[in-house]
Scaffold this active site. Structure first.
Site, PDB file in Angstrom:
ATOM      1  N   LYS A  34      -9.617  -0.612   0.199  1.00 60.22           N
ATOM      2  CA  LYS A  34      -8.477  -1.529   0.128  1.00 60.22           C
ATOM      3  C   LYS A  34      -7.555  -1.327   1.325  1.00 60.22           C
ATOM      4  O   LYS A  34      -7.135  -0.217   1.621  1.00 60.22           O
ATOM      5  CB  LYS A  34      -7.696  -1.267  -1.163  1.00 60.22           C
ATOM      6  CG  LYS A  34      -6.499  -2.168  -1.353  1.00 60.22           C
ATOM      7  CD  LYS A  34      -5.881  -1.966  -2.711  1.00 60.22           C
ATOM      8  CE  LYS A  34      -4.892  -0.831  -2.765  1.00 60.22           C
ATOM      9  NZ  LYS A  34      -3.624  -1.074  -2.075  1.00 60.22           N
ATOM     10  N   ASP A  61      -5.113  -6.225   0.282  1.00 62.30           N
ATOM     11  CA  ASP A  61      -4.039  -6.145  -0.721  1.00 62.30           C
ATOM     12  C   ASP A  61      -2.689  -6.406  -0.055  1.00 62.30           C
ATOM     13  O   ASP A  61      -1.924  -5.489   0.202  1.00 62.30           O
ATOM     14  CB  ASP A  61      -4.093  -4.743  -1.361  1.00 62.30           C
ATOM     15  CG  ASP A  61      -2.971  -4.485  -2.345  1.00 62.30           C
ATOM     16  OD1 ASP A  61      -2.449  -5.458  -2.917  1.00 62.30           O
ATOM     17  OD2 ASP A  61      -2.626  -3.305  -2.541  1.00 62.30           O
ATOM     18  N   LYS A  63      -0.675  -8.888  -1.308  1.00 62.00           N
ATOM     19  CA  LYS A  63       0.173  -9.427  -2.398  1.00 62.00           C
ATOM     20  C   LYS A  63       1.010 -10.606  -1.916  1.00 62.00           C
ATOM     21  O   LYS A  63       2.240 -10.579  -1.921  1.00 62.00           O
ATOM     22  CB  LYS A  63       1.088  -8.327  -2.943  1.00 62.00           C
ATOM     23  CG  LYS A  63       0.337  -7.137  -3.543  1.00 62.00           C
ATOM     24  CD  LYS A  63       1.291  -6.130  -4.172  1.00 62.00           C
ATOM     25  CE  LYS A  63       0.586  -4.988  -4.855  1.00 62.00           C
ATOM     26  NZ  LYS A  63      -0.104  -4.063  -3.939  1.00 62.00           N
ATOM     27  N   ASP A  66       4.880 -16.521  -1.513  1.00 54.61           N
ATOM     28  CA  ASP A  66       5.677 -17.375  -0.626  1.00 54.61           C
ATOM     29  C   ASP A  66       5.525 -18.798  -1.141  1.00 54.61           C
ATOM     30  O   ASP A  66       4.975 -19.011  -2.233  1.00 54.61           O
ATOM     31  CB  ASP A  66       5.157 -17.211   0.825  1.00 54.61           C
ATOM     32  CG  ASP A  66       6.238 -17.458   1.872  1.00 54.61           C
ATOM     33  OD1 ASP A  66       6.968 -18.466   1.736  1.00 54.61           O
ATOM     34  OD2 ASP A  66       6.351 -16.663   2.813  1.00 54.61           O
ATOM     35  N   THR A 125       2.470  -1.365 -11.352  1.00 55.74           N
ATOM     36  CA  THR A 125       2.425  -0.158 -12.209  1.00 55.74           C
ATOM     37  C   THR A 125       3.617   0.759 -11.961  1.00 55.74           C
ATOM     38  O   THR A 125       3.829   1.716 -12.690  1.00 55.74           O
ATOM     39  CB  THR A 125       1.123   0.636 -11.986  1.00 55.74           C
ATOM     40  OG1 THR A 125       0.916   0.752 -10.585  1.00 55.74           O
ATOM     41  CG2 THR A 125      -0.063  -0.037 -12.603  1.00 55.74           C
ATOM     42  N   ARG A 217      -4.043   8.116  -3.287  1.00 54.03           N
ATOM     43  CA  ARG A 217      -3.723   9.509  -2.988  1.00 54.03           C
ATOM     44  C   ARG A 217      -4.650  10.554  -3.606  1.00 54.03           C
ATOM     45  O   ARG A 217      -5.010  11.508  -2.904  1.00 54.03           O
ATOM     46  CB  ARG A 217      -2.242   9.777  -3.334  1.00 54.03           C
ATOM     47  CG  ARG A 217      -1.312   9.121  -2.323  1.00 54.03           C
ATOM     48  CD  ARG A 217       0.103   8.982  -2.839  1.00 54.03           C
ATOM     49  NE  ARG A 217       0.201   7.949  -3.858  1.00 54.03           N
ATOM     50  CZ  ARG A 217       1.346   7.535  -4.390  1.00 54.03           C
ATOM     51  NH1 ARG A 217       2.491   8.087  -4.027  1.00 54.03           N
ATOM     52  NH2 ARG A 217       1.352   6.582  -5.291  1.00 54.03           N
TER      53      ARG A 217
END
Ligand code: C5P
Length: 236
Positions: A34, A61, A63, A66, A125, A217
């Site tokens: 990603k 990704d 997102k 607009d 999240t 991570r």
């Protein structure tokens, strides 16, 4: 699908070279990579094309959120760069999603390019009830996720990003059985959460019915990244 192919590794790093190193280490051991806001802002669309041309499955990704025309046009460029999946914020509204689906379908058909999966972002999240109240977006996380997932499905999106906690509710509410759920907020143990307010383990996410999990991570910061992937898959 093999379990390891359900893992999308978030290339949340500063430089193209670090991202290349991770893809070299993990290609063939995970499903996809990603590219998000950090790496895209640092290294740009060239790197996306480099990775897709080399045969990597890329989830772009960014997102998008607009006006409908801008999101649809940006989405067409995402498709042209050869990505496997990209996302837009469902809260951008039905017209924004419908124009996006229509223009991407039309361009991919005309230019004979593979049509990427278009995924809707529901509630991040990192958000909980308090954050929803703060921005005036409903009161209950699960209700809000289900509402946005139903809207995304009606507008022809292929699935949504949500937390693994909401996957079952999304499955129940959306009639399309092929509707995908992509879930970040995965931790090998629930002791570490970083900035997520809603986390689960890989095993719990898969048990809940997640189609793909996004993990950053816990894998990219590990001293042995392949061992980290194997340990995560080994939970099941
Ligand atoms: O490092 P970590 O596993 O927490 O990374 C999670 C990744 O998932 C980040 O790249 C973040 O941008 C992404 N994310 C997402 N949608 C959310 C929450 C996180 O794509 N709702």
């Amino acid at each position: 699908m093999e379990l390891k192919n359900k893992i999308i590794v978030a290339l949340d790093v500063q430089t193209a070279d670090e991202a290349r190193e991770i893809t070299r280490e993990l290609s063939g051991h995970v499903g996809a990579f990603k590219i998000g806001l950090q790496l895209f802002t640092a290294a740009g669309a060239e790197l996306v094309r480099e990775f897709t041309k080399a045969g990597n499955k890329i989830f772009l990704d960014l997102k998008f959120h607009d006006i409908p025309n801008t999101v649809a046009k940006a989405s067409v460029e995402a498709a042209r760069s050869g990505v496997w999946m990209f996302n837009v914020h469902v809260s951008g509204g039905g017209e924004m999603m419908e124009q996006t689906v229509n223009q991407v379908d039309e361009t991919c058909g005309r230019e004979k390019i593979a049509r990427p999966l278009i995924i809707g972002v529901t509630v991040l999240t990192s958000s909980n009830e308090e954050v929803l109240r703060e921005v005036g977006a409903g009161e209950n996380v699960e209700d809000q996720v289900v509402k946005l997932a139903c809207l995304a499905a009606e507008c022809g999106l292929d699935g949504v990003v949500a937390s693994p906690h909401e996957v079952k509710a999304v499955r129940k509410a959306v009639s399309n059985n092929n509707f995908l759920t992509v879930t970040p907020g995965i931790r090998p143990t629930l002791a570490t959460r970083d900035d997520h307010k809603r986390v689960t383990t890989f095993g719990q996410a898969i048990a809940n019915g997640s189609d793909y999990v996004v993990i950053g991570r816990p894998i990219i910061k590990a001293s042995d990244r392949l061992a980290a992937v194997e340990a995560i898959v080994g939970e099941i």
